[in-house]
Design an enzyme around this catalytic site. Structure first.
Site, PDB file in Angstrom:
ATOM      1  N   MET A   1       0.849  -1.185   0.000  1.00  0.00           N
ATOM      2  CA  MET A   1       0.000   0.000   0.000  1.00  0.00           C
ATOM      3  C   MET A   1       0.881   1.231   0.000  1.00  0.00           C
ATOM      4  SD  MET A   1      -2.722   1.704   0.047  1.00  0.00           S
ATOM      5  CE  MET A   1      -3.831   0.307   0.105  1.00  0.00           C
ATOM      6  N   CYS A   2       0.488   2.207  -0.782  1.00  0.00           N
ATOM      7  CA  CYS A   2       1.256   3.442  -0.853  1.00  0.00           C
ATOM      8  C   CYS A   2       0.323   4.628  -1.013  1.00  0.00           C
ATOM      9  CB  CYS A   2       2.218   3.414  -2.038  1.00  0.00           C
ATOM     10  SG  CYS A   2       3.383   2.055  -2.006  1.00  0.00           S
ATOM     11  N   GLY A   3       0.848   5.791  -0.670  1.00  0.00           N
ATOM     12  CA  GLY A   3       0.218   7.039  -1.048  1.00  0.00           C
ATOM     13  C   GLY A   3       1.014   7.605  -2.204  1.00  0.00           C
TER      14      GLY A   3
ATOM     15  N   HIS B   1       4.844   7.516  -0.911  1.00  0.00           N
ATOM     16  CA  HIS B   1       4.861   7.211   0.525  1.00  0.00           C
ATOM     17  C   HIS B   1       4.470   5.750   0.688  1.00  0.00           C
ATOM     18  CE1 HIS B   1       5.061  11.579   1.084  1.00  0.00           C
ATOM     19  NE2 HIS B   1       4.268  11.589   0.025  1.00  0.00           N
TER      20      HIS B   1
ATOM     21  N   ASN C   1       0.839   1.799  -6.494  1.00  0.00           N
ATOM     22  CA  ASN C   1       0.078   1.469  -5.287  1.00  0.00           C
ATOM     23  C   ASN C   1      -0.723   0.218  -5.596  1.00  0.00           C
ATOM     24  OD1 ASN C   1      -1.371   1.433  -2.901  1.00  0.00           O
ATOM     25  ND2 ASN C   1      -2.872   2.914  -3.632  1.00  0.00           N
TER      26      ASN C   1
END
Length: 638
Positions: free
Chosen positions: A1-3, A52, A76
């Site tokens: 998971m990423c931003g 992120h 993501n």
């Protein structure tokens, strides 16, 4: 998971080296393990990339990633199938490697047509000055866009922000396909042109009809200076699931249904279906494909070396890596039971059960409120859970004995009986009206938007509190404050849409028969990206956790799509049996009995959040509570 985020400017006055603080904070909450920014500038435009990362797989890979040719990638997603990714490998690196070797548009589309799993991405292709981006077929990962300054700048981001009192004009990127923008041409024109590469079945569908329908729908929500157009080469992505089986049954089957519906409606009713050889085989096949989907979602995680069997019972302090949004209903019970088959036995599984206070009363708070003072609202106040825990500890238990709490406790006993060696952490998450209102205002509203209905508010808030995992760990002996450490949160979303679980399915069936039911199921699955998944991804990821959806695994959806509707649901039977019939039969096969007959109960009613404030609202009404955002309150409370 990423931003992930990319801010693009086409005029020098809008060039910037940093994102706005509130947007950066929201992105960091999604990806707490690594943050990085990268700037790409030309005479005509500037791209600011921000990544992120929540580390879940392989070596920690900071994003954005770049290669020697100047290409930049933000990812993501999770590759669960379609492209080989070894357990020790990082899928960001694997996908970027393939992307960098793509020679043309067709190669890029072929790559994303193969990927099975949730994803959203942003890819800057330096040689062509192109920005590619999009979401997977079901839209399981959030991606928003925001166009401003009459086309002189725009932004793509996993999560947006909200201005004081007014919703900022972020919109979800439609899961209609992949988009491409020629950045160089935009800088010399008066408009932003989005080229669409739509999803399409490999045969049967007319590509022009697919594109025209998508273009009309997408353009309706965009500013006039943003144009959406079909790609000139008429290229498309291959849909990752088979078409829905729209076949209708023969009269003989309808007679069979009538005879069953006249028998006593007990667990024996379900067992009658399993005495038929074909149905039993179909149910076992369903269990197999769903079990594989769960396995992929609970094993792609960094975890310690497993303990020897003799040490299993000594692991009471071991942390859970996997949690289930758990109501004790049929969806979450089957997911939990299958997770038990694949999560190492020495590892607990967290069952997150949320309840909202059914009546308000004055509660003495005796907790020590000396907490670490927060420097900014990027972090959750350290005393936040303490206040909630104090209120819950001092309040009578019946205030939180909502329907989902009752069925959750019954479900816990059933899981404990199925595997007494497993440590099942039943986490009672109790939410007061005051806490709901405060955190909706300061944290949750912008996550739910751009969705804005009463239903979005209820479900979004309930899922946010549940996935936060801050509650009470309840055992036979005691209850103690508990914070779930699980980074992966399994949810049963997708079961109702595919298996006629909603009351509107029954209404459609009564009015238009199985043909109408088929059309309703097709419509439900087609709109799940815009109706549910982006919102749930933003809400769950706000805690630095990743939502995973086993019922929306491509192989699960393809299997269910291949079945005729009467093998999935039988709405001639009453609630609690007829809807999601195949899932109930799977539960019986898995040894689950009590949960197999529970009727569908929507989360907003089961958790009682729908009864907390206004009782006279319709689910489809615009929710004024989502608009009440005060930066003054935000700064005071954080």
């Amino acid at each position: 998971m990423c931003g992930i985020c990319c801010a693009v400017s086409f005029s020098v006055e809008h060039f910037s080296r940093d994102l706005k603080e509130d947007l950066l904070c929201n992105l960091k909450r999604r990806g707490p393990d690594s943050s990085k920014q990268l700037l790409r500038s030309t005479v005509n435009y500037q791209c600011l990339f921000s990544g992120h990362v929540l580390h879940l797989r392989g070596l920690l890979t900071a994003q954005p990633v770049e290669d020697e040719r100047g290409n930049v990638f933000l990812w993501n997603g999770e590759v669960f199938s379609g492209i080989k990714v070894e357990a020790e490998e990082n899928d960001t690196q694997i996908i970027f490697h393939y992307l960098s070797s793509c020679k043309n548009e067709s190669d890029i589309l072929s790559l994303f047509s193969k990927v099975q799993g949730p994803w959203s991405f942003i890819y800057y292709q330096a040689s062509s000055h192109s920005l590619w981006f999009g979401r997977d077929f079901f839209g399981r990962r959030s991606l928003l866009w925001h166009f401003s300054n009459l086309g002189k700048s725009f932004c793509l981001s996993s999560v947006g922000t909200q201005a004081s009192g007014v919703a900022d004009q972020w919109q979800e990127v439609p899961a209609s396909g992949i988009f491409r923008i020629d950045l160089k041409s935009v800088s010399t024109s008066q408009s932003v042109v989005l080229k669409l590469y739509p999803w399409k079945y490999s045969s049967g569908d007319d590509i022009r009809e697919c594109v025209n329908n998508s273009l009309t729908e997408i353009s309706a929500d965009l500013p006039t200076f943003v144009l959406v157009a079909a790609n000139e080469a008429k290229l498309y992505l291959k849909e990752p699931v088979v078409p829905l089986n729209m076949a209708l049954p023969q009269a003989a089957f309808e007679t069979h249904c009538s005879s069953i519906s006249r028998s006593p409606l007990t667990r024996e009713t379900l067992r009658v279906f399993l005495t038929e050889g074909h149905m039993k085989e179909v149910v076992q096949q369903f269990i197999g494909v769903l079990s594989t989907a769960v396995k992929r979602r609970v094993l792609c995680l960094p975890r310690d070396e497993h303990l020897a069997p003799s040490e299993v019972l000594k692991t009471r302090n071991r942390k859970a890596n996997v949690a289930v949004l758990f109501s004790g209903g049929i969806d979450s019970m089957v997911i939990a039971a299958l997770a038990d088959h694949h999560v190492p036995l020495d590892e607990p599984i967290d069952l997150l059960n949320v309840a909202f206070m059914t009546k308000e009363k004055t509660i003495p708070v005796n907790f020590n409120k000396k907490g670490r003072k927060q420097k900014n609202h990027c972090e959750m106040p350290s005393e936040e859970f303490s206040k909630s825990a104090a209120a819950t500890a001092a309040s009578p238990g019946e205030q939180f004995n909502v329907p989902d709490r009752v069925t959750g406790r019954v479900g816990l006993k059933e899981l404990q009986a199925a595997n007494p060696l497993r440590i099942w952490n039943f986490v009672e998450i109790n939410v007061s009206l005051e806490e709901l209102q405060r955190l909706r205002r300061t944290r949750i509203s912008h996550l739910i938007q751009p969705l804005d209905t009463v239903l979005d508010d209820s479900i979004g808030c309930a899922v946010w509190f549940a996935s936060r995992g801050a509650g009470w760990l309840v055992t036979q002996d005691a209850a103690q404050p508990y914070q779930s450490s699980a980074k992966v949160v399994l949810t049963g979303i997708g079961a109702d849409e595919q298996l006629a679980g909603y009351s509107r399915h029954r209404v459609r069936f009564l009015a238009h028969g199985l043909e109408g039911l088929n059309k309703e199921i097709k419509m439900e699955l087609g709109r799940i990206s815009s109706r549910n998944l982006g919102r749930d991804d933003r809400v769950i990821s706000d805690h630095g956790k990743e939502a995973r959806f086993p019922f929306l695994d491509e192989n699960v959806v393809s299997f269910l799509n291949s079945l005729p509707v009467w093998e999935k649901a039988n709405l001639t039977l009453p609630r609690g049996i007829g809807e999601k019939l195949i899932l109930r039969l799977a539960a019986v096969e898995l040894g689950l009995t009590a949960s197999a007959l529970l009727p569908k109960r929507a989360m907003q009613f089961g958790s009682r959040i729908a009864k907390m404030e206004k009782n006279n609202e319709k689910a489809s009404d615009k929710c004024g509570r989502l608009q009440i955002i005060s930066l003054e309150n935000l700064s005071v409370e954080n």
